[in-house]
Design an enzyme around this catalytic site. Structure first.
Site, PDB file in Angstrom:
ATOM      1  N   CYS A  47       0.820  -1.213   0.000  1.00 37.93           N
ATOM      2  CA  CYS A  47       0.000   0.000   0.000  1.00 37.93           C
ATOM      3  C   CYS A  47       0.852   1.261   0.000  1.00 37.93           C
ATOM      4  CB  CYS A  47      -0.911   0.022   1.229  1.00 37.93           C
ATOM      5  SG  CYS A  47      -1.914  -1.446   1.474  1.00 37.93           S
ATOM      6  N   SER A 470     -12.757  -6.134   8.352  1.00 34.78           N
ATOM      7  CA  SER A 470     -12.015  -5.600   7.220  1.00 34.78           C
ATOM      8  C   SER A 470     -12.986  -5.115   6.162  1.00 34.78           C
ATOM      9  CB  SER A 470     -11.119  -6.697   6.643  1.00 34.78           C
ATOM     10  OG  SER A 470     -10.702  -6.371   5.342  1.00 34.78           O
TER      11      SER A 470
END
Length: 556
Positions: A47, A470
């Protein structure tokens, strides 16, 4: 007068200027705005691995635009790597650390503005909380989404790997197939590719007006992401000149816009927690019930993973967040008079966007033909969650389930039972003592939910928790139950075999035990021993608020 004049102007600031000269300032630089570049670069996670390149381009663009950049680092935690471990307890905590670190650096150095660059989930809300607290001109640059992995002609995301674990234990795939998924699901740099938490929050920030149009759905590895970082720096310098500040943008109306877009794209449950926290730092009276009010009006119009078919780069090709916003605006579901960091309103920003989505795509549906008529993030209440909780109800075949409780005191215990195939159709899985205080840190339950889906039970059981989920989770899942178990919420009183009703239609979560019995159990309940007495987790547990208030640590 520039805020930085406190360190650059006057005879008494000669020592300060001496320090600045050592990092590249010249005589003619001391009258220029100083812009902090909060760089979340890290090789911990895909990320954030590409962020330094964006930061360097933003730095160069800042100089060309007539300001002086000062780059500093902030942390990140990789949710995907820490998932299912004790390390995940630090994930939500990192949101506060990121906010505190950006606020500290910018205020200590009297910076005139800040350009924050982030990628993984907590980078976005952490930066936004800091921007709201400081209220100096600010802009956010998203690191970009990852492109989908490919295997056997199918798109993969990181969630594919989590689900493969459950598929393997139930005999649906071989270990060789699991390894093939593992090797192919994450092909390069960028944040997890579905409409998971990172992409949800980047979309919310774009809607709030604190990042540039289209920037929230760009692929991390594409050239336009670099161009967006460069342009963001120029826009920020202009915002300093115009004195456009975050609190000019962060209003009740703009938060309602962000919630509407989160619903329309099928975004993560974590958006509830993070938007509440950002609003609190902005002084905006946003509450959990606002999400339910907006959900009733705003349909899901994007067919995106985890419950849908497409990934975020597909949304970008179909018109990105501006196209979604235009559809909502034309339907009267968006406030067009909200300001953006460019100094124009939402109405003005969207004036050239088509009123209908492109005909040659299936990612964005017309507002008149939605995928779901109402939003997917439902706020449930009942005796199990008197302050409320968040259910993700899109893509589920069982919106109502009444079943016996299977109670677990931790995520690990639950996952072990799932992998041993001890969960049956109709069960209501209860994972408690995973809340903000009890975890501490409110871990995400992606490993258990993915294992359930992998075993084919995704629409046959419910999972409820005072922890989080999540953004990659789907199925009948209910999180953020408040009050949490560790502070005496009724989820702490559930016993194995108790009947629990989860009804998404009635927005109800109810423990089918009478009040007399609950009162008896309450008198026998003992507060769990504190798991962490020192260190950051100990400090967090002492300070953190309820999840229904955003799980913030700077409450008055």
């Amino acid at each position: 007068m520039l805020r930085s004049s406190a360190i650059t102007q006057g005879i008494q600031r000669s020592p300060n200027r001496a320090m600045l000269r050592a990092v590249g300032f010249n005589d003619n630089d001391f009258n220029k705005p100083i812009i902090g570049i909060a760089n979340g670069y890290s090789t911990i996670t895909p990320c954030n691995v590409g962020l330094n390149n964006l930061a360097l381009h933003a730095e160069a663009s800042t100089k060309v635009s007539g300001a002086m950049p000062q780059m500093f680092g902030t942390i990140t935690v990789s949710d995907g790597i820490s998932m299912g471990t004790e390390g995940m307890k630090y994930s939500l905590v990192s949101r506060e650390v990121i906010a505190d670190s950006i606020e500290t650096a910018c205020n200590a150095q009297s910076m005139d503005g800040v350009l924050a660059i982030g990628g993984c989930d907590k980078n976005m809300p952490g930066a936004m909380i800091a921007m709201a607290r400081m209220n100096i001109p600010a802009i956010f640059v998203y690191g970009g989404t990852i492109k989908p992995g490919k295997l056997d002609g199918c798109d993969l995301t990181v969630v594919s790997a989590f689900e493969a674990v459950g598929q393997l234990t139930s005999g649906k795939i071989t270990e060789d197939k699991l390894i093939a998924v593992e090797k192919n699901c994450i092909p390069g740099a960028g944040s997890c590719g579905g409409m998971f938490t990172a992409n949800t929050m980047s979309a919310a920030i774009e809607t709030l007006g604190l990042s540039l149009p289209y920037s929230s759905t760009m692929a991390a590895e594409d050239k336009e992401k670099i161009e967006s970082a460069e342009r963001s720096a120029k826009v920020l310098v202009d915002a300093i000149e115009k004195n456009i500040r975050p609190l000019d943008l962060l209003t009740k109306k703009s938060f309602e816009n962000a919630i509407a877009v989160v619903m329309a794209v099928g975004g993560s449950t974590n958006a509830v927690l993070h938007l509440l926290a950002i609003a609190r730092s902005s002084g905006v009276d946003l509450c959990i019930d606002d999400f339910e009010r907006i959900r009733q009006k705003v349909p899901v119009i994007c067919d995106l993973k985890p419950s849908g078919k497409y990934v975020t780069v597909d949304l970008h090709k179909a018109g990105g967040i501006p196209q979604v916003m235009k559809l909502l605006l034309d339907a009267g579901l968006l406030h067009g008079d909200c300001l953006t960091i460019e100094g124009i309103t939402i109405d003005e920003s969207l004036k050239n966007i088509p009123s209908e989505p492109p005909a040659n795509q299936n990612v964005i549906s017309p507002i008149t033909k939605p995928i779901y008529k109402k939003g997917h993030l439902a706020i449930l209440k009942g005796n199990l969650a008197t302050e409320g909780c968040v259910a993700k109800i899109s893509g589920i075949r069982t919106p109502v389930l009444k079943g016996p409780a299977k109670v677990f005191e931790s995520e690990e215990d639950c996952l072990d039972a799932i992998l041993k195939e001890q969960i049956q159709e109709g069960d209501v899985i209860v994972i408690r003592n995973e809340g903000p205080v009890g975890g501490p840190g409110m871990r995400e339950m992606l490993a258990p939910t993915s294992a359930i889906v992998g075993q084919g039970l995704g629409d046959k059981v419910a999972l409820i928790t005072d922890g989080r989920f999540s953004g990659g989770t789907y199925g009948l899942v209910v999180g953020h139950i408040a009050p949490e178990a560790s502070v005496g919420g009724n989820i702490a009183l559930v016993k194995e075999g108790d009947m629990i009703t989860v009804d998404a239609h009635k927005k109800l979560i109810q423990l089918e035990v009478d009040e007399k019995e609950l009162s008896k159990r309450r008198t026998l309940w003992e507060k769990p021993e504190v798991k962490y007495k020192t260190g950051i987790l100990g400090k967090y547990a002492r300070l953190v608020s309820s999840s229904s208030k955003g799980a913030v640590t700077d409450q008055p």
